[in-house]
Write a protein that holds these residues in place. Structure first.
Motif, PDB file in Angstrom:
ATOM      1  N   ARG A  72     -20.135 -34.486  13.754  1.00 23.45           N
ATOM      2  CA  ARG A  72     -18.681 -34.502  13.847  1.00 23.45           C
ATOM      3  C   ARG A  72     -18.058 -33.296  13.179  1.00 23.45           C
ATOM      4  O   ARG A  72     -16.949 -32.901  13.470  1.00 23.45           O
ATOM      5  CB  ARG A  72     -18.113 -35.800  13.238  1.00 23.45           C
ATOM      6  CG  ARG A  72     -18.201 -35.905  11.739  1.00 23.45           C
ATOM      7  CD  ARG A  72     -17.842 -37.334  11.308  1.00 23.45           C
ATOM      8  NE  ARG A  72     -16.499 -37.713  11.630  1.00 23.45           N
ATOM      9  CZ  ARG A  72     -15.441 -37.588  10.816  1.00 23.45           C
ATOM     10  NH1 ARG A  72     -15.612 -37.074   9.611  1.00 23.45           N
ATOM     11  NH2 ARG A  72     -14.249 -37.973  11.183  1.00 23.45           N
ATOM     12  N   VAL A 116     -28.211 -43.275   6.779  1.00 24.20           N
ATOM     13  CA  VAL A 116     -27.149 -43.308   7.781  1.00 24.20           C
ATOM     14  C   VAL A 116     -27.751 -43.725   9.119  1.00 24.20           C
ATOM     15  O   VAL A 116     -28.703 -43.105   9.600  1.00 24.20           O
ATOM     16  CB  VAL A 116     -26.471 -41.937   7.906  1.00 24.20           C
ATOM     17  CG1 VAL A 116     -25.354 -41.977   8.944  1.00 24.20           C
ATOM     18  CG2 VAL A 116     -25.921 -41.494   6.545  1.00 24.20           C
ATOM     19  N   ILE A 149     -20.604 -45.891   7.453  1.00 25.56           N
ATOM     20  CA  ILE A 149     -20.271 -44.472   7.529  1.00 25.56           C
ATOM     21  C   ILE A 149     -18.869 -44.216   6.994  1.00 25.56           C
ATOM     22  O   ILE A 149     -18.532 -43.080   6.658  1.00 25.56           O
ATOM     23  CB  ILE A 149     -20.419 -43.910   8.957  1.00 25.56           C
ATOM     24  CG1 ILE A 149     -19.599 -44.710   9.974  1.00 25.56           C
ATOM     25  CG2 ILE A 149     -21.880 -43.813   9.355  1.00 25.56           C
ATOM     26  CD1 ILE A 149     -19.518 -44.038  11.329  1.00 25.56           C
ATOM     27  N   ASN A 208     -22.160 -38.915  12.250  1.00 24.54           N
ATOM     28  CA  ASN A 208     -21.781 -38.184  11.034  1.00 24.54           C
ATOM     29  C   ASN A 208     -22.369 -36.782  11.011  1.00 24.54           C
ATOM     30  O   ASN A 208     -21.760 -35.860  10.466  1.00 24.54           O
ATOM     31  CB  ASN A 208     -22.243 -38.958   9.808  1.00 24.54           C
ATOM     32  CG  ASN A 208     -21.603 -38.456   8.530  1.00 24.54           C
ATOM     33  OD1 ASN A 208     -20.390 -38.547   8.356  1.00 24.54           O
ATOM     34  ND2 ASN A 208     -22.398 -37.922   7.634  1.00 24.54           N
ATOM     35  N   ASP A 231     -26.211 -44.201  12.507  1.00 18.03           N
ATOM     36  CA  ASP A 231     -24.965 -44.082  13.279  1.00 18.03           C
ATOM     37  C   ASP A 231     -25.114 -43.325  14.582  1.00 18.03           C
ATOM     38  O   ASP A 231     -24.134 -42.873  15.175  1.00 18.03           O
ATOM     39  CB  ASP A 231     -23.881 -43.411  12.418  1.00 18.03           C
ATOM     40  CG  ASP A 231     -24.178 -41.943  12.125  1.00 18.03           C
ATOM     41  OD1 ASP A 231     -25.311 -41.482  12.423  1.00 18.03           O
ATOM     42  OD2 ASP A 231     -23.275 -41.251  11.605  1.00 18.03           O
ATOM     43  N   LEU A 284     -18.692 -42.377   3.757  1.00 13.71           N
ATOM     44  CA  LEU A 284     -19.033 -40.955   3.726  1.00 13.71           C
ATOM     45  C   LEU A 284     -17.862 -40.052   4.078  1.00 13.71           C
ATOM     46  O   LEU A 284     -17.904 -38.851   3.802  1.00 13.71           O
ATOM     47  CB  LEU A 284     -20.183 -40.683   4.707  1.00 13.71           C
ATOM     48  CG  LEU A 284     -21.407 -41.592   4.564  1.00 13.71           C
ATOM     49  CD1 LEU A 284     -22.412 -41.295   5.661  1.00 13.71           C
ATOM     50  CD2 LEU A 284     -22.043 -41.426   3.192  1.00 13.71           C
ATOM     51  N   ASN A 285     -16.830 -40.633   4.684  1.00 10.83           N
ATOM     52  CA  ASN A 285     -15.696 -39.841   5.150  1.00 10.83           C
ATOM     53  C   ASN A 285     -14.417 -40.660   5.051  1.00 10.83           C
ATOM     54  O   ASN A 285     -14.456 -41.890   5.020  1.00 10.83           O
ATOM     55  CB  ASN A 285     -15.879 -39.442   6.638  1.00 10.83           C
ATOM     56  CG  ASN A 285     -17.130 -38.637   6.882  1.00 10.83           C
ATOM     57  OD1 ASN A 285     -17.186 -37.464   6.573  1.00 10.83           O
ATOM     58  ND2 ASN A 285     -18.150 -39.278   7.435  1.00 10.83           N
ATOM     59  N   GLY A 305     -23.126 -47.061  11.558  1.00 12.27           N
ATOM     60  CA  GLY A 305     -21.995 -46.624  12.344  1.00 12.27           C
ATOM     61  C   GLY A 305     -21.457 -47.795  13.146  1.00 12.27           C
ATOM     62  O   GLY A 305     -21.671 -48.962  12.801  1.00 12.27           O
TER      63      GLY A 305
END
Length: 277
Positions: free
Chosen positions: A277, A268, A163, A274, A270, A166-167, A205
């Motif tokens: 959030r 994903v 993850i 994600n 997690d 992705l961020n 995650g």
């Protein structure tokens, strides 16, 4: 359920963490496994355990994925043992423990992380896919059966991203490499898909593995008070860290006929972090 014919797989980073869980999951499906790792004692022990528990052939090979010759030998070994390489799960990776800033992160840490997580994974995908392209395709069987023939496929590869791909979540060395994993995977889908080789990725995650222990300390230890009370869990919809077996289940799906039309994707895994959030 066991595979109906003899299939083979290689799992990098297969001696521990998510890689170990992937080895066990695939072995439970009757798939022969090459455990590729630098952790010799753990890898040998796991190979013995899987062979005994699931009546498959499980072998360990010391592989440093930063060395192209090692990667070539890894693929050649699978072919020598079982005639072909059907599946590959590229799980090997490292992570630093500095989340909040990058001033203290050294070039040595960055270079080592890039060598394993990015360049090493790229080498693995490249050589695995080239071998798969050279093989005869296997039939894709749909349930219930399709009215029309389905083009066979030559293999499937799953790369472990994060993850963090992705961020911007910190981890100055680790995060850029995981962004790269998704790019490598998408390129793989483009390069090899036309020849019947699928490339996909998972984005785990927080997962209870030795890597989480390194990056989070006491909070990353399964069953510890700090883990159970971790503030991170309040940001995860399911309210807990993942188990490595839960990541392995998704890898197994992406390596199976059940995902025969999934290519170039990143899934994903997690617990909802994600998304909320």
């Amino acid at each position: 359920m066991a595979e109906t014919a003899s299939y083979s797989a290689v799992v990098t980073g297969g001696a521990s963490g998510i890689g170990e869980a992937v080895c066990a999951k695939l072995a439970s499906r009757g798939i022969n496994i090459l455990i590729a790792d630098i952790q010799e004692a753990q890898g040998q022990a796991l190979a013995t355990q899987l062979s005994s528990t699931f009546s498959v052939q499980a072998k360990y090979l010391r592989v440093d994925i930063t060395k192209e010759d090692d990667v070539k030998v890894m693929v050649e070994t699978v072919v020598k043992l079982w005639g072909r390489l059907d599946y590959a799960a590229n799980c090997a990776g490292i992570c630093e423990s500095t989340w909040a800033e990058e001033r203290s992160v050294t070039t040595d840490v960055v270079d080592r992380t890039f060598a394993i997580n990015q360049r090493g994974l790229w080498l693995c995908q490249k050589h695995e896919a080239q071998q798969m392209e050279s093989q005869e395709p296997r039939a894709v069987k749909l349930e219930p059966p399709s009215r029309f023939p389905v083009r066979g496929q030559r293999g499937a590869i799953v790369n472990v991203a994060s993850i963090s791909a992705l961020n911007g979540m910190g981890l100055a060395a680790y995060t850029p490499t995981k962004f790269a994993v998704i790019g490598i995977t998408k390129n793989g889908a483009k390069f090899y898909g036309p020849n019947g080789v699928r490339c996909n990725a998972i984005c785990p995650g927080w997962t209870l593995t030795p890597m989480l222990e390194i990056s989070m300390g006491e909070e990353g230890y399964e069953g510890s008070k700090a883990s159970e009370e971790s503030a991170v869990c309040s940001n995860i919809s399911l309210g807990r860290f993942a188990f490595s077996q839960e990541q392995a289940n998704v890898v197994s799906f992406l390596l199976s006929n059940e995902s025969s039309y999934v290519n170039g994707a990143h899934i994903v895994v997690d617990g909802g972090f994600n998304a909320i959030r």
